[in-house]
Design a protein around this motif. Structure first.
Motif, PDB file in Angstrom:
ATOM      1  N   ALA A   1       1.745   6.969  -6.638  1.00 30.94           N
ATOM      2  CA  ALA A   1       0.763   8.005  -6.974  1.00 30.94           C
ATOM      3  C   ALA A   1       1.376   9.400  -6.842  1.00 30.94           C
ATOM      4  O   ALA A   1       1.218  10.255  -7.715  1.00 30.94           O
ATOM      5  CB  ALA A   1      -0.473   7.868  -6.086  1.00 30.94           C
ATOM      6  N   VAL A   2       2.102   9.630  -5.771  1.00 31.42           N
ATOM      7  CA  VAL A   2       2.718  10.940  -5.535  1.00 31.42           C
ATOM      8  C   VAL A   2       3.808  11.230  -6.574  1.00 31.42           C
ATOM      9  O   VAL A   2       4.048  12.386  -6.945  1.00 31.42           O
ATOM     10  CB  VAL A   2       3.275  11.001  -4.089  1.00 31.42           C
ATOM     11  N   THR A   3       4.438  10.178  -7.085  1.00 28.14           N
ATOM     12  CA  THR A   3       5.512  10.340  -8.065  1.00 28.14           C
ATOM     13  C   THR A   3       5.049  11.103  -9.310  1.00 28.14           C
ATOM     14  O   THR A   3       5.827  11.837  -9.915  1.00 28.14           O
ATOM     15  CB  THR A   3       6.088   8.960  -8.451  1.00 28.14           C
ATOM     16  N   HIS A   4       3.783  10.978  -9.683  1.00 24.75           N
ATOM     17  CA  HIS A   4       3.282  11.699 -10.863  1.00 24.75           C
ATOM     18  C   HIS A   4       3.470  13.210 -10.695  1.00 24.75           C
ATOM     19  O   HIS A   4       3.901  13.896 -11.623  1.00 24.75           O
ATOM     20  CB  HIS A   4       1.810  11.378 -11.110  1.00 24.75           C
TER      21      HIS A   4
ATOM     22  N   TRP B   1       0.835  -1.192   0.000  1.00 22.41           N
ATOM     23  CA  TRP B   1       0.000   0.000   0.000  1.00 22.41           C
ATOM     24  C   TRP B   1       0.878   1.255   0.000  1.00 22.41           C
ATOM     25  O   TRP B   1       0.630   2.191  -0.768  1.00 22.41           O
ATOM     26  CB  TRP B   1      -0.935   0.004   1.216  1.00 22.41           C
ATOM     27  N   ALA B   2       1.904   1.280   0.844  1.00 21.82           N
ATOM     28  CA  ALA B   2       2.805   2.438   0.896  1.00 21.82           C
ATOM     29  C   ALA B   2       3.470   2.662  -0.462  1.00 21.82           C
ATOM     30  O   ALA B   2       3.613   3.799  -0.921  1.00 21.82           O
ATOM     31  CB  ALA B   2       3.868   2.242   1.979  1.00 21.82           C
ATOM     32  N   GLY B   3       3.863   1.568  -1.123  1.00 17.06           N
ATOM     33  CA  GLY B   3       4.448   1.688  -2.458  1.00 17.06           C
ATOM     34  C   GLY B   3       3.462   2.280  -3.449  1.00 17.06           C
ATOM     35  O   GLY B   3       3.829   3.117  -4.287  1.00 17.06           O
TER      36      GLY B   3
ATOM     37  N   LEU C   1      -4.080   8.277  -5.870  1.00 17.83           N
ATOM     38  CA  LEU C   1      -4.379   8.243  -4.436  1.00 17.83           C
ATOM     39  C   LEU C   1      -5.816   7.812  -4.175  1.00 17.83           C
ATOM     40  O   LEU C   1      -6.101   7.088  -3.219  1.00 17.83           O
ATOM     41  CB  LEU C   1      -4.109   9.612  -3.806  1.00 17.83           C
ATOM     42  N   THR C   2      -6.731   8.256  -5.035  1.00 19.40           N
ATOM     43  CA  THR C   2      -8.137   7.880  -4.872  1.00 19.40           C
ATOM     44  C   THR C   2      -8.330   6.397  -5.159  1.00 19.40           C
ATOM     45  O   THR C   2      -9.011   5.689  -4.409  1.00 19.40           O
ATOM     46  CB  THR C   2      -9.023   8.740  -5.796  1.00 19.40           C
ATOM     47  N   ALA C   3      -7.717   5.915  -6.239  1.00 19.26           N
ATOM     48  CA  ALA C   3      -7.839   4.502  -6.604  1.00 19.26           C
ATOM     49  C   ALA C   3      -7.195   3.583  -5.569  1.00 19.26           C
ATOM     50  O   ALA C   3      -7.618   2.441  -5.402  1.00 19.26           O
ATOM     51  CB  ALA C   3      -7.209   4.258  -7.977  1.00 19.26           C
ATOM     52  N   LEU C   4      -6.201   4.078  -4.867  1.00 20.56           N
ATOM     53  CA  LEU C   4      -5.478   3.274  -3.882  1.00 20.56           C
ATOM     54  C   LEU C   4      -6.388   2.798  -2.761  1.00 20.56           C
ATOM     55  O   LEU C   4      -6.262   1.679  -2.269  1.00 20.56           O
ATOM     56  CB  LEU C   4      -4.305   4.095  -3.320  1.00 20.56           C
ATOM     57  N   GLY C   5      -7.306   3.631  -2.349  1.00 22.76           N
ATOM     58  CA  GLY C   5      -8.195   3.268  -1.250  1.00 22.76           C
ATOM     59  C   GLY C   5      -7.497   3.351   0.094  1.00 22.76           C
ATOM     60  O   GLY C   5      -6.347   3.783   0.207  1.00 22.76           O
ATOM     61  N   ALA C   6      -8.209   2.926   1.112  1.00 22.37           N
ATOM     62  CA  ALA C   6      -7.705   2.998   2.484  1.00 22.37           C
ATOM     63  C   ALA C   6      -6.568   1.999   2.705  1.00 22.37           C
ATOM     64  O   ALA C   6      -6.526   0.944   2.080  1.00 22.37           O
ATOM     65  CB  ALA C   6      -8.839   2.722   3.468  1.00 22.37           C
TER      66      ALA C   6
END
Length: 196
Positions: free
Chosen positions: A59-62, A52-54, A103-108
């Motif tokens: 996501a932030v890398t974009h 999950w952290a990966g 980030l949204t697609a990642l979920g909780a």
């Protein structure tokens, strides 16, 4: 995120020159391109928190990539300053859109009651995206008017300063289990490397 300090030092200088230099003869060069970050890094499924952290770091890398390759602002004329500043803000909005989608697609996260940080980052990215798009539209609307362009560039700089003040990894660092998982996720280690 040590990389963004270099990018924003160059970017702040670029925008400051754009504010001070409308009508000056020489264009400002774009900030140096930072090292390429991988699109994704695989983490063994045996560690769901690190996986999950990966995903979070991917996501932030974009946004990090978008900031590392921003187009130059050319302050030689008000028209060029407007056009190139609009291009720069379009790149920022594009990077934010991709990061928000990821980030949204990642979920909780797979850690109970640990989604507050991700939600906070999504909210901040959404607000900054709206501010960047508003600044871009304003720059487009005043194109050619030197005084209005200078004011619009000031608003654009304020948007970029907000991005610089963000802690992109806040969604991980605020929860001890996710902070530990960040250390096990190769994508996060790559994201947090100093620029080389």
């Amino acid at each position: 995120m040590r990389q963004r300090s270099t990018v924003f030092a160059a970017l702040t200088t670029t925008i400051a020159l754009g504010l001070a230099g409308c009508g000056q003869p020489s264009p400002v060069q774009s900030p140096p391109r930072e090292q390429e970050l991988p699109a994704s890094t695989v983490v063994p499924q045996a560690d769901p928190a690190a996986t999950w952290a990966g995903g979070y770091c991917d996501a932030v890398t974009h946004l990090v990539r978008a900031l590392a390759s921003l187009p130059a602002v050319d302050p030689s004329t008000p028209q060029k300053a407007s056009r190139t500043s609009s291009d720069l803000l379009s790149s920022v909005v594009g990077g934010l859109d991709q990061s928000l989608s990821g980030l949204t697609a990642l979920g909780a996260p797979p850690v109970p009651s640990a989604d507050g940080g991700r939600k906070d980052v999504i909210e901040q990215f959404t607000q900054i995206r709206a501010q960047a798009e508003t600044s871009r539209r304003r720059i487009e609307a005043v194109r050619g008017d030197a005084a209005a362009t200078k004011d619009a560039l000031g608003q654009a700089r304020a948007t970029l300063d907000r991005i610089d003040a963000l802690d992109y990894l806040k969604g991980l660092k605020d929860v001890p289990a996710l902070a530990a998982a960040e250390q096990r996720a190769p994508a996060c280690r790559q994201l947090d490397q100093p620029a080389g």
